[in-house]
Design a protein around this motif. Structure first.
Motif, PDB file in Angstrom:
ATOM      1  N   MET A  87     -11.408  -8.162  11.989  1.00 53.93           N
ATOM      2  CA  MET A  87     -11.177  -6.880  13.142  1.00 53.93           C
ATOM      3  C   MET A  87     -12.009  -5.618  12.438  1.00 53.93           C
ATOM      4  N   GLU A  88     -12.341  -5.494  11.134  1.00 52.87           N
ATOM      5  CA  GLU A  88     -12.945  -4.371  10.661  1.00 52.87           C
ATOM      6  C   GLU A  88     -14.365  -4.131  11.218  1.00 52.87           C
ATOM      7  N   LEU A  89     -14.843  -5.420  11.914  1.00 52.44           N
ATOM      8  CA  LEU A  89     -16.033  -5.475  12.475  1.00 52.44           C
ATOM      9  C   LEU A  89     -16.228  -4.479  13.942  1.00 52.44           C
ATOM     10  N   VAL A  90     -15.208  -4.345  14.426  1.00 52.30           N
ATOM     11  CA  VAL A  90     -14.899  -3.516  15.553  1.00 52.30           C
ATOM     12  C   VAL A  90     -15.196  -2.025  15.173  1.00 52.30           C
ATOM     13  N   ALA A  91     -14.607  -1.607  14.140  1.00 54.39           N
ATOM     14  CA  ALA A  91     -14.754  -0.250  13.538  1.00 54.39           C
ATOM     15  C   ALA A  91     -16.026   0.035  13.004  1.00 54.39           C
ATOM     16  N   ASP A  92     -16.684  -1.029  12.539  1.00 54.17           N
ATOM     17  CA  ASP A  92     -18.060  -0.794  11.897  1.00 54.17           C
ATOM     18  C   ASP A  92     -18.982  -0.757  13.124  1.00 54.17           C
ATOM     19  N   LEU A  93     -18.611  -1.075  14.286  1.00 53.75           N
ATOM     20  CA  LEU A  93     -19.441  -0.687  15.507  1.00 53.75           C
ATOM     21  C   LEU A  93     -19.204   0.414  16.184  1.00 53.75           C
ATOM     22  N   GLY A  94     -18.252   1.109  15.581  1.00 47.26           N
ATOM     23  CA  GLY A  94     -17.921   2.588  15.928  1.00 47.26           C
ATOM     24  C   GLY A  94     -16.784   2.566  16.983  1.00 47.26           C
ATOM     25  N   HIS A  95     -15.965   1.629  16.877  1.00 46.74           N
ATOM     26  CA  HIS A  95     -14.936   1.708  17.844  1.00 46.74           C
ATOM     27  C   HIS A  95     -13.330   1.478  17.294  1.00 46.74           C
TER      28      HIS A  95
END
Length: 433
Positions: A111-119
């Motif tokens: 789920m860190e991927l969502v934040a890494d995409l800026g969201h």
């Protein structure tokens, strides 16, 4: 290359698929369009959800990463991410060997991927998913991890100790799934038998299944991946009494002889396994038992294998799969045994065992001719509608091929007269339930 489109490729088991569906929901809420397992990926971002269970699965995961890395080199892809079991287990090695990947995520950090995409992750929607299955069925994951540490199995090394999800959280997810049109739930875990023993200090699978069965709109509940040691026998009453709990139990036995069960660190004997299967069949008449057998584990003699075949003949499992031992680094077998059986012998044993099971399954299918069975329709093909009975899990079990005498609705249940059988599959004609 399509802007704001993400291709997600899921490898491995249905437990991985649930993770992908949860991530896809969050990405859709963030404004992306997600495409799952496309034959012709065209998104500007790709996410590969890997499997790391056995050698073949690891090879498939690596090859898939390489294919997408090549697309990135050719500027057909802007960003490439990898998640799942392989990256959980081998993250440092992957980062060194395949630097073309923008970032690796573990089994539980995706789920860190969502934040890494800026969201931001939408915390009020964490149990929601973008379903990749047909709309009438879904997989329901109730726990992660395993405490068993069988000799051959790398899963505890990847997923860690057994961790149950809270019962109320699971029930809320079921209600949401039903609101989306799902009426068949395939309950999955690495070890169903242990559900609740960590959170509630006692077995809670029976209570959980009973609570799910009482939710309006749940038509079928099917149970996958129970462990024979410490099996929660109070579950059998629920299976017998609740009409929407399928008479189906997926319980991997792996072998039969005391010698091999000891070598595999299964903590059970052949006599105890046989007594458990007999009890399940006695208390839940008509149940279909699916199991898995492993051949070629270090120390397996020809006598062990012949006794395993005799056990399979005697038990007549309705559904069975077989696979060959894979020597996985970090496991007890890797550290303590010699992988002393050649690959040709392993494959011969798999083939012999599955030929035996095919004959048993064909006889069981033939005995269904003339019966009327409840069948759900999964899809329409050129000559038949294709459905399943309560004894058949999606993708892995038998199907019912139904003549096109009338128009049938995908996801609906029908009363089907079985008119023929062929190996694992059945043929039938319908009447609407």
């Amino acid at each position: 290359m399509h802007k704001n489109e993400i291709d997600i490729i899921t490898l491995g088991c249905s437990k991985n698929l649930v993770d992908a569906e949860r991530l896809m929901k969050q990405l859709e809420l963030a404004g992306y369009h997600c495409v799952h397992d496309s034959e012709h990926p065209q998104g500007e971002i790709a996410i590969i959800n890997t499997c790391g269970f056995i050698g073949d699965a690891k090879e498939e995961s690596i090859n898939t990463i390489l294919q997408f890395a090549e697309r990135k080199k050719k500027r057909q892809l802007k960003r490439l991410y990898v998640m799942g079991c392989l990256s959980e287990r081998y993250m440092a090695e992957l980062e060194e060997e395949l630097p073309e990947v923008d970032k690796y995520y573990g089994k539980f950090s995706y789920m860190e991927l969502v934040a890494d995409l800026g969201h931001a992750v939408q915390s009020d929607c964490t149990h929601q998913r973008l379903l990749t299955t047909p709309t009438h069925y879904a997989y329901l994951k109730i726990s992660e991890g395993c405490n068993r540490f069988c000799s051959y199995c790398a899963i505890p090394l990847i997923t860690g100790r057994h961790t149950s999800r809270p019962m109320d959280e699971i029930v809320d997810e079921v209600r949401w799934l039903v609101s989306q049109g799902v009426h068949e739930l395939n309950v999955i875990a690495q070890d169903l038998s242990a559900y609740g023993t960590d959170l509630y200090k006692e077995h809670k699978l029976a209570e959980l299944v009973e609570r799910i069965s009482e939710i309006e709109g749940v038509e079928w509940i099917r149970l996958h991946y129970a462990y024979p040691t410490d099996f929660p026998e109070d579950l059998l009453r629920v299976m017998r009494e609740k009409k929407n709990v399928c008479k189906y139990m997926d319980i991997a036995l792996q072998h039969s002889t005391d010698h091999m069960l000891h070598m595999m660190r299964r903590h059970i004997t052949e006599a105890e396994q046989t007594a458990l299967i007999d009890k399940i069949r006695k208390e839940v008449p008509g149940i279909c038992i699916r199991t898995t057998m492993m051949v070629g584990h270090p120390g397996e003699t020809e006598e062990d294998f012949e006794q395993l075949k005799a056990f399979v003949k005697r038990m007549r499992f309705e559904r069975m799969g077989a696979f060959a031992f894979s020597n996985e680094d970090g496991t007890y077998a890797y550290d303590h045994y010699e992988d002393d059986i050649d690959e040709d012998t392993k494959q011969r044993r798999v083939d012999e065992l599955m030929a035996l099971q095919e004959q048993i399954a064909a006889e069981i299918s033939e005995a269904r001719i003339g019966q009327r069975l409840k069948v759900v329709i999964d899809r329409e093909e050129a000559d038949y509608y294709v459905g399943r009975t309560e004894w058949d899990s999606p993708e892995v079990d038998c199907e019912v091929l139904i003549t096109k005498d009338q128009s049938l609705k995908i996801g609906a249940f029908y009363d089907v007269l079985i008119t023929g059988s062929e190996n694992f599959d059945l043929y039938g004609q319908t009447e609407k339930i």
